[in-house]
Scaffold this active site. Structure first.
Site, short mmCIF file in Angstrom:
data_model
loop_
_atom_site.label_atom_id
_atom_site.label_comp_id
_atom_site.label_asym_id
_atom_site.label_seq_id
_atom_site.Cartn_x
_atom_site.Cartn_y
_atom_site.Cartn_z
CG ASN A 119 -12.96 -0.73 3.25
OD1 ASN A 119 -13.33 -1.19 4.47
ND2 ASN A 119 -11.58 -0.13 3.33
CD GLU A 143 -8.99 6.36 0.41
OE1 GLU A 143 -8.00 6.10 -0.38
OE2 GLU A 143 -9.30 6.95 1.31
CB VAL A 144 -9.14 1.81 -5.11
CG1 VAL A 144 -8.74 1.44 -6.35
CG2 VAL A 144 -8.10 3.10 -4.73
CG HIS A 178 -8.75 -2.89 -2.60
ND1 HIS A 178 -9.49 -2.17 -3.30
CD2 HIS A 178 -8.51 -2.06 -1.39
CE1 HIS A 178 -9.83 -0.93 -2.83
NE2 HIS A 178 -9.18 -1.09 -1.55
CG MET A 179 -7.59 -9.17 1.64
SD MET A 179 -7.41 -11.13 1.60
CE MET A 179 -8.99 -11.73 1.58
CG HIS A 180 -6.98 -2.79 3.13
ND1 HIS A 180 -6.30 -1.55 2.82
CD2 HIS A 180 -8.38 -2.64 2.35
CE1 HIS A 180 -7.12 -0.70 2.35
NE2 HIS A 180 -8.22 -1.23 1.88
CG ASP A 217 -2.07 0.91 0.92
OD1 ASP A 217 -3.29 0.55 1.12
OD2 ASP A 217 -1.76 2.22 1.25
CB ILE A 218 0.67 4.24 -2.15
CG1 ILE A 218 1.95 5.36 -2.64
CG2 ILE A 218 -0.62 5.07 -1.90
CD1 ILE A 218 1.66 5.82 -4.01
#
Ligand code: 5GP
Length: 116
Positions: A88, A96-97, A101-103, A31-32
């Protein structure tokens, strides 16, 4: 027509990212803006905007998110101390994106599940 996000460009390596794993189904990258010492995003290569768009044909790719999360957690040395997997969906979650995606978060005590 589903609109691509920056994550499609990361998958195709058109923009830089710290890619930790990639195969025919999924891509994992740092993650950035990490929220923990380990913060990796694991995404299907196919564009699925939200969990609301998931169908049975995505099951193989989405199952792969978990096996890759397990592998990366082990490689990061956080499998025994513990980690959190978050996905999310839509506005109230803070998504947001719009490419699911899985964090994968860990490397410190993460505290309670939800902020107030
Ligand atoms: P969301 O809030 O949608 O669940 O999470 C989006 C995540 O993507 C955020 O943690 C954010 O830091 C990360 N992110 C957004 N843009 C980029 C990018 O261009 N590169 C990387 N590596 N991560 C990004």
């Amino acid at each position: 027509m589903v609109e691509e996000t920056i994550f499609s460009k990361i998958i195709r390596k058109e923009i830089p990212a710290d890619i930790l794993y990639q195969d025919d189904l999924v891509t994992a990258f740092a993650d950035i803006a990490p929220q923990a010492p380990t913060h990796v995003l694991i995404i299907p290569n196919v564009l699925i905007p939200t969990v609301n768009d998931v169908t049975a044909e995505h099951e193989q790719a989405l199952g792969r998110l978990f096996t890759v999360a397990r592998k990366l957690a082990s490689e990061a040395g956080i499998d025994e101390s513990g980690y959190r997997l978050i996905m999310n969906c839509n506005r109230d979650s803070g998504q947001e994106v719009y490419h699911i995606h899985m964090h994968l978060l860990g490397g410190r005590c993460l505290g309670p599940l939800l902020a107030k």
